[in-house]
Design an enzyme around this catalytic site. Structure first.
Site, PDB file in Angstrom:
ATOM      1  CG  ASP A  69      -2.113   0.957   0.920  1.00 18.29           C
ATOM      2  OD1 ASP A  69      -2.826   0.732  -0.082  1.00 18.29           O
ATOM      3  OD2 ASP A  69      -2.302   1.934   1.666  1.00 18.29           O
ATOM      4  N   GLY A 151       0.557   6.791 -12.012  1.00 18.96           N
ATOM      5  CA  GLY A 151       0.136   7.598 -10.869  1.00 18.96           C
ATOM      6  C   GLY A 151       0.668   9.026 -10.916  1.00 18.96           C
ATOM      7  CE  LYS A 173       8.047   4.434  -9.688  1.00 19.50           C
ATOM      8  NZ  LYS A 173       6.653   4.271 -10.088  1.00 19.50           N
TER       9      LYS A 173
HETATM   10  P1  ITT Z   1      -3.412  -2.108  -5.616  1.00 18.65           P
HETATM   11  O1  ITT Z   1      -4.147  -1.634  -4.378  1.00 18.65           O
HETATM   12  O2  ITT Z   1      -4.188  -3.093  -6.422  1.00 18.65           O
HETATM   13  O3  ITT Z   1      -2.015  -2.551  -5.309  1.00 18.65           O
HETATM   14  P2  ITT Z   1      -3.506   0.708  -6.317  1.00 18.65           P
HETATM   15  O4  ITT Z   1      -2.989   1.493  -7.470  1.00 18.65           O
HETATM   16  O5  ITT Z   1      -4.952   0.924  -5.924  1.00 18.65           O
HETATM   17  O6  ITT Z   1      -3.218  -0.839  -6.608  1.00 18.65           O
HETATM   18  P3  ITT Z   1      -2.754   1.711  -3.710  1.00 18.65           P
HETATM   19  O7  ITT Z   1      -4.084   1.431  -3.097  1.00 18.65           O
HETATM   20  O8  ITT Z   1      -1.518   1.359  -2.923  1.00 18.65           O
HETATM   21  O9  ITT Z   1      -2.562   0.959  -5.097  1.00 18.65           O
HETATM   22  O10 ITT Z   1      -2.724   3.235  -4.130  1.00 18.65           O
HETATM   23  C1  ITT Z   1      -1.527   3.787  -4.446  1.00 18.65           C
HETATM   24  C2  ITT Z   1      -1.744   5.041  -5.276  1.00 18.65           C
HETATM   25  O11 ITT Z   1      -0.689   5.949  -4.904  1.00 18.65           O
HETATM   26  C3  ITT Z   1      -1.553   4.730  -6.756  1.00 18.65           C
HETATM   27  O12 ITT Z   1      -2.768   4.437  -7.402  1.00 18.65           O
HETATM   28  C4  ITT Z   1      -0.900   6.003  -7.245  1.00 18.65           C
HETATM   29  O13 ITT Z   1      -1.896   6.964  -7.467  1.00 18.65           O
HETATM   30  C5  ITT Z   1      -0.052   6.433  -6.037  1.00 18.65           C
HETATM   31  N1  ITT Z   1       1.298   5.837  -6.123  1.00 18.65           N
HETATM   32  C6  ITT Z   1       1.811   4.832  -5.361  1.00 18.65           C
HETATM   33  N2  ITT Z   1       3.048   4.504  -5.767  1.00 18.65           N
HETATM   34  C7  ITT Z   1       3.315   5.297  -6.809  1.00 18.65           C
HETATM   35  C8  ITT Z   1       4.408   5.427  -7.675  1.00 18.65           C
HETATM   36  O14 ITT Z   1       5.463   4.609  -7.602  1.00 18.65           O
HETATM   37  N3  ITT Z   1       4.356   6.366  -8.615  1.00 18.65           N
HETATM   38  C9  ITT Z   1       3.293   7.172  -8.738  1.00 18.65           C
HETATM   39  N4  ITT Z   1       2.188   7.097  -7.994  1.00 18.65           N
HETATM   40  C10 ITT Z   1       2.200   6.167  -7.019  1.00 18.65           C
END
Ligand code: ITT
Length: 196
Positions: A69, A151, A173
């Site tokens: 997360d 993201g 990255k």
């Molecule tokens: P899962 O829960 O299925 O793993 P998710 O994208 O919904 O996928 P999260 O609930 O952990 O994952 O939300 C993380 C959000 O934070 C993600 O959707 C991005 O918007 C942001 N994020 C996390 N890591 C990132 C990264 O490496 N680069 C850019 N944005 C990131």
């Protein structure tokens, strides 16, 4: 040893598979398993949400699971969007919607807009609960630049760089990111506690 990665995020899956290359662990994504389950993340912290995902997938497959997360914490926005990073601009929003919302919220604040990415990586196998954290410090800019990553990558410049993460190569990255740090630490803990 096979481990399922409980994510529906293809960007995360690609990064974590690369981090576990040449390790004793083979990472299988939910995508590889043809599983598109949507797990409700109703925890109050990165750690709680990561374990919610890992345990939900463990309960289906009864196999070892890792989960992540993660999110963005912006100093001038009192650490928002934080655990709400994925859906910051609302249900079904796109990454671009989130980026534009952040840019708009920061428009009246002085630069630099200090921020950090946070990742909590966890492991669950029905008995062991293991976690590790990683952070990447940097700043938010007021435009989207570059096409790599996912993201908030197009609006985030890591400390020590002039490009956004989306303008950097995948390999860079994956050497510096919050997720690289959390999963490299988790990998070491797994080697020690499961194979040591
Ligand atoms: P899962 O829960 O299925 O793993 P998710 O994208 O919904 O996928 P999260 O609930 O952990 O994952 O939300 C993380 C959000 O934070 C993600 O959707 C991005 O918007 C942001 N994020 C996390 N890591 C990132 C990264 O490496 N680069 C850019 N944005 C990131």
């Amino acid at each position: 040893m096979k481990i399922i990665f409980a994510t529906q995020n293809k960007g995360k899956a690609k990064e974590v598979k690369a981090l576990f290359e040449n390790s004793p662990f083979e990472i299988i994504s939910l995508y590889d398993l043809g599983n598109n389950i949507d797990i409700e993340e109703n925890g109050n912290s990165f750690s709680e949400n990561a374990f919610i995902k890992a345990k939900a997938i463990y309960n289906i497959y009864k196999e070892s699971v890792i989960a992540d997360d993660s999110g963005l914490a912006i100093e001038q926005l009192d650490e928002r969007p934080g655990i709400y990073s994925a859906r910051y601009a609302g249900e079904n929003c796109t990454y671009e919607d989130n980026n534009l919302k952040v840019i708009d919220e920061l428009k009246d604040f002085p630069t630099p807009h200090k921020a950090k990415f946070i990742s909590c990586a966890v492991f669950y196998d029905g008995k062991n609960e293991i976690e590790a954290f990683g952070e990447l410090q940097g700043k938010i800019i007021n435009e989207q630049r570059g096409t790599n990553g996912f993201g908030y990558d197009p609006i985030f410049i890591p400390d020590g760089f002039e490009q956004t993460i989306s303008e950097l190569d995948f390999d860079i990255k994956n050497q510096i990111s919050h997720r690289a740090q959390s999963f490299n630490k988790l990998k070491d803990k797994l080697v020690n506690s499961l194979l040591g």
